[in-house]
Structures are given as C-alpha cells and as structure tokens.
Design an enzyme around this catalytic site. Sequence first.
Site, PDB file in Angstrom:
ATOM      1  N   CYS A 129     -28.412  -0.446 -36.568  1.00 48.93           N
ATOM      2  CA  CYS A 129     -28.661   0.331 -37.948  1.00 48.93           C
ATOM      3  C   CYS A 129     -27.639   0.119 -39.000  1.00 48.93           C
ATOM      4  O   CYS A 129     -28.038  -0.475 -40.040  1.00 48.93           O
ATOM      5  CB  CYS A 129     -29.132   1.986 -37.259  1.00 48.93           C
ATOM      6  N   HIS A 130     -26.651   0.255 -38.570  1.00 53.38           N
ATOM      7  CA  HIS A 130     -25.502   0.156 -39.411  1.00 53.38           C
ATOM      8  C   HIS A 130     -24.198  -0.316 -39.021  1.00 53.38           C
ATOM      9  O   HIS A 130     -23.207  -0.575 -39.623  1.00 53.38           O
ATOM     10  CB  HIS A 130     -25.085   1.746 -39.866  1.00 53.38           C
TER      11      HIS A 130
END
Lengths: 181, 258, 427
Positions: free
Chosen positions: A145-146
């Site tokens: 995701c990040h």
Amino acid sequence: MADTAAQSVAQTGTKRDFLKLTATAFAVVGVGAIAWPFIDSLNPARDTLALATTEVDLAPIQPGMAVTVMWRGKPVFIRHRTEQDIAAARAVKLSELKDPATDESRVQRPQWLVMIGVCTHLGCVPLGQRPTDNKGDFDGWFCPCHGSHYDTSGRIRRGPAPSNLEIPPYTFISDTQIRIG
Amino acid sequence: MTRILTALGLLAGLTLASTPALAAGEARPPRDGHFSFAHIFGTFDRAAAQRGFQVYKEVCAACHSMRLLSFRNLLEIGLSEQQVRAIAASVEVTDGPNEEGQMFQRPGRLSDRFPSPFPNEQAARAANNGAYPPDLSVIIKARHNGANYVYSLLTGYQDPPPGVQLGDGMHYNPYFPGGQIAMASVLNEGQVEFADGTPATVDQMARDVVTFLAWAAEPETEQRRRMGIRVMIFLAVAGVLAYGVKRRVWAELKTKPA
Amino acid sequence: MAIGLHKSEIKNPVLRWVDERLPIFTMLHKEYGTFPTPRNFNYFWNFGALAMINLLIMIATGVFLAMHYTPHTAYAFDSVERIMRDVNYGWLIRYVHMNGASMFFIVVYIHIFRGLYYGSYKAPRELLWMLGVVIFLLMMATAFMGYVLPWGQMSFWGATVITNLFSAFPIIGDDIVTLLWGGFSVDNPTLNRFFSLHYLLPFVIVGVVFLHVAALHVTGSNNPLGIEPKGPQDTIPFHPYYTIKDTVGIVVYLMVFAFLVFFMPNYLGHPDNYIPANPLSTPAHIVPEWYFLPFYAILRAVPDKLGGVVLMFGSILIWFFLPWLDTSKVRSMRFRPIARVALLLWVIAFFVLMYCGSKPAEQPYVLISQIATAYYFAYFLVILPALGKLEKPLPLPESISRAVLGEKALGGGPLPASAAAMPMEKA
C-alpha cells in the site's frame, strides 16, 4: 406569629429541596443504568468471544515456509524461520531500528515467529507469506500500500509504518501446537 | 372512577388469565414437579442440571438435537473447563474446507454446537417411523407449563385404557395431546450411572433432565430474576420519592386559592 | 417580526443565541412549561405521556435488536435465540421490546377509554381524536409485522391468516395477497418486507404523534368534567404540576413493565412461537397476540368471509365517525347517567370479545361473540346517536375551579381577583 410562619416556610423549603434533589439523583442513576445494557450489547457477544482463540498445528510447516490463519477476523502470520532468518534478525543493532525491540522479545521459540499480519501504518496486509511474494528489502515482509519494509523479525525498517508488526498473545500447547488468543 | 378502574383491571386479569388454558387441548393437565426454578425467585439446582445433561447425552441425544447450545454453555451449569473440553473433544465435528477444498473431521471445541443426531428433518422422520423428534433447545418455553409438561410426559407412560386403539408404533401417554405419542417410554430404572451416586430412578432422571432443559431454554433466568429484584426495589424507592415531590408541589397549589 | 431574529427571553447566552435563530427553547417553554392545563386532571391523563415514553422505549430497543437480527427465513429464529443467549443483555432488550408491545397496547387502550369516557373526541377535538385512531391503526400494523419477525410457528401462521384476509376482497383479492407475499405463500420475501416496514412504521407513528400533540396544543386538553376552562383560575402551568404527576405515573408504569420483563416475560406470549416456523404443519389453535383478540373475535363472529373482514376493519374505522355519532353536547360521562352505563357495557363487550377470541371457533363462543359484536356496533350506531336526544344529563358545574376547590376554598363568594394571576407567576 410572622416568625413561625417564615420558619415553617424555610423548613418546608429545605425539605422539598432535599426531596427534589434525591428524586433527581434517582432519575439520573436510573437513566444511566438503562443506558448500560444498550451500550454493552454493542460489545462482542459471547459466541464471538468464544471464537476468540484459534489453535494451529505447526507440524506441517517446513523451515522457511509460512502460513496465514484467521484470528478474530484478522490474518496471523506464522513463519517457520531458518537459521539464516534468525541470525539476520539478531544481528541488527537496536539503534538502527525505528521501533527498537530485540528479536528475543518477539518470539517464544526462535524458529517460530507469530505476528498479526496487519501493517501498522493503515491496516493493509503485507506481502511475504508465499515464496513468490515480494519480501521487501530485508527479506521479511513488504506492504504494497505505502511501501513499508519489515525484517525477518517483523520489525519496521523502512517506510511510513510507525511500529513493528504486532505480536498476538499465544501459548505453545505442545511442541507442534499453539493456541492464539 | 377508582371502582371502575379496579373492575376493569379485574376483568382484564381474568381475560388474560384464562387465555393460556386453551392449548392444553384434550391432554391431561401436567403434574406439578415442584422444581427449584419454578417460583419467581427460584434458581437452577446445578447438580441436577449436570445429571440432567448426562441423561440428555446418554438417552435423549440419540434422537433429539439441541442445536442452539454450544459446549461452552455447559460451563454455566458448573462443569469445569477441563470436563467441558473433554466432552467437546469426544465429538467429531465437520470443519473446512481446508486448503485442498475438502471438508474434514476434527475433535469438537468449546465454541462448537452440540451435534445433531440427524442431518435434517427428513432423515429424522425416516429413522423414526415418520415422527419428528423435536429439537430440545427451547422445548421448555415452547410448551405450556413446559417443565411440568415434559416431566409428566416422561413419567406418564401407561397401558392404554380399555377401548383405546393405539396406532401402529404408537404409545399411550395421557399427558400428550391426543394421548398417543410416537416416542416410546425411554427412561428405565438404573439406565444411567450418576457420578455423584444419586440413584437413577425414572422419576429422578426425568426431574434432572427437565432441570437441564429448563436451564437450556432460558439460561438467563437467574440473572434476570436477580436484576429484576434490584430494579423493583429501585423503582419502589423512586416511586415513593416521586410521589413525595408531587405531593409537595401540589400542596402549595391547594393552600393558595388558585 | 416575520424577518429577523426571534426576540428571545432566554437568559443563558448560548441558548439565547440558538433561540434567536431557532426558537425551540421558547417553544418548549411555551408548550411544556407554562402551557395552561386544566387543573383537575386525574391519573387517566397520564396515559398520553406513558404512550409517548413507550414509543421511545420500543424504538430504542428495536434499533438495538435490529443490529443483531437477521431477516431471513433460515436465520431469523436462530438470530433471535442468539440475541437471547449470546448478545450482552440481549435477553433484556428483547424481552423489553416484546413485552413493550403489550404494555403499549395496555397504555393505549386505557388512553382510548379515557377519551371515550370523558368525551375527548367531541368538538373541537375531532381531528385530535382521528389522528389518534390513525396512530392506533399504525400501531396494529407495526405490532403485527413485528410478531412475524422471530419466525416461530405463530409468526408464520399469524402472517398467513392475516394476509389471507385480503383475499376476501372480490376480484382483486388474490392478486393483493400475492403482492403482499411477494410469492405464492408467506416466505422469505414476505419476511424481508415485513422487517423493512416494521422498522419504518414507528417513525411514521412518531410523525403522526407529533401532529396529535400539535392538535392537542391548539384546542387544549379536555378534563374529567368535560367543560372548557373559563379563565386562568381554571388552569395551572403544565410544569411543574403535570410533569411531576406524569413522573409518578411513569414510575408505576415502569414497575408493571419491569415485573413482566423480569419475572414473567413469556406470560403474555404464546409458547408455539418458540417452535420454528413450519409451513407444513399448522398449530392446533392459532391465536393472535392478546391485543388483537377482540377484533379477531369480531372476524370470526361473522359466518361470511368478506363480511367478517369488513366488520373487523369497520370496528376500528367506525371510531373515525364517533365525534359525529355521539350527538350529546355533554362531554364527560360523569354527567351522563345512561350513556355511562352503555359505555361500561361496551367495555365489557370488548373484554368478552377478547375472551372469545382466545377460544376455539365453536359454540357457545361464536354466539357470544355475535352478541358482543352486535352490542359493539350498536353502541356507536344506535345508542350514542339516540342518547344525545333522549338522555337528560346531570347539571354541569359552573367552572373547573369551583368544582375542584369547592365552596369552602372560595369562601362561597366570587373568585378573588388576585387568583387569576397566580398560576402564571409560578411559571
């Protein structure tokens, strides 16, 4: 004559105030007591709590392999670490860590790493359980995701996540069985 | 007005009180078992409930399910966690699918439901001469005067009186509506062996299993009654206070002309 | 004054700021604080407030039950039992909701009786009364659909019987029933829509209750004497006099309610509803919940299908016309010696019907129901219209204050001039 009248008025005045105060207090307590069952009904029900423990058989997990089990609706990562994994995890200096924790504090038996597989950043499930997954720069887990990287002890090494992957409460029932929760 | 109110209250009471009588049908009214939980402050006799579970497990469970109960519930009638884990583990439970997509068998856990003797109603009927042994989870609240009814039924089997023609595979029991019941008399003297040494008479087994079933149907009973006493006391005091305040507020109105 | 801030008299600056823009506190003060109320209410006048409280209790418990309930034929029964067994205090919330329905009908029946006895339906309160009848009809629909949700035997067969009533209508009857069911029998689509409507209707009731109260605050309350207040000496401010009197009633009501919930929660229900619904086997005796029994008895008193349905609905719809059927100018039955007896007989007929409704449809209950039904309608259609002309009412008191305080308190003379101003001072 006037004095007595005033006195009696004052008396009934305080008496009534006391009575009213007590009655109001009762009303407040009553309303509070009524609110509690409603609030508590939102808490996990007993059948939900009964499923709050999961037993896992570790015997089929080969060194270097990992399994994911569900516990309280969340994935739990269980990795059978190799000697290399353990050595790599223990070689790291605490000062290099964003959330300092020794590898020893994160495992009960060195070869078994048990963690909640939820990225501490915003709740995504990191990759790294399957052999083909991107394990990130530290051969542990990588959150797509990040871009948080976790090492072989599940500690945060790079990326936005603030802390290490969480360790659930678990106990070894036998050499090859654990109970999570 | 007070008189009218009293009369209406009485009338309402009579009407409501007479309502439950109707479903008794042609059955004989049940005998009173004088159960410990029967009166409004009553509690469940834990030892009886535990013996009752044994009777259920060893006798009733052959045909009757209790699908709403889980093994963990047994902790509430005073069995230890070890005992309940052992009871659960003695049962094979279907779980799955596993990673290969197959269902598999595993020992039961605390969170598992009681196993049912038949997979569905059709299978149950097929195995029981067309009759369906009802689920017993809430049987006590699903029958009028449930505890006494089940108790009377279990101990009420007798030879049919002259003139009564029993159907094929039927048994005579005056407490059952219509008098003919497909279930045979199942309790026999000494059929189970109670760990606490209580003699297993038919009456004892029937009472114990009814205690267990009554708990199973309304496991909240004791908590409900305890809380009810506290609520009633609270409201009684609140009522006195409210009435006192009302009297005082209105008193000042009466001493003044308007 | 049409444009600009409201001239608020609230002292607290924050409340005042709000009140100037939205005079809600001024309104509350006016409608529930100083609202001039006849000074002679008896405890029968508690039941409007009690009904309001009961509605709130039903909505609160209902919302929390809906969080745990599953409206599907395969899961509904088990989800209710899960609420009873596993949800924290689920048994309490469900028993309050279940017995709350009974309490609601008890309260509302007494409230209606109050209206009938003291002539609260008469001019100028006709619309107030009719809104009340609308609330009652909505309550019946809500209660009926709520009873279906646990999906027990009585739920299922009650739903089947009641929806089948609509098949009595000529030509389109069967199509209506299919439409209600969303299928060819009471089944999952029926359960789903009943759940949806059961959640919706209480909020419709709240809306109509608002209108009911708004209408009440236009005409003002009736009172046990049935004569209008002639001036301030006949009224007192709603607060504190009736707020505290209602509080006393609420506590007593809660005691009855609590006793039912904690000590005999299933007494008013039917055990068959703890048997999961089975479309293949009808229980030996189908009975509706107790509060529907009188109307159920009227339905069964008529040997004709359509006639029974028409009479059953007519038994409530006739209430809409009551303000005009009762031709007497006198409101309170206190001053109507004959009508009072006729009304009490009507109440007895109502209870007789309730009793007959719980019995199987066989003699002598059918005949008794028929007699009681005949009287039920005769009261509205014959007795009340005729008594208005024939009955000689007792003399009415001069005013409320005179009747309440008597000659003594007033010293037999005319009212002191200062008395008129007193109540407002207290507000």
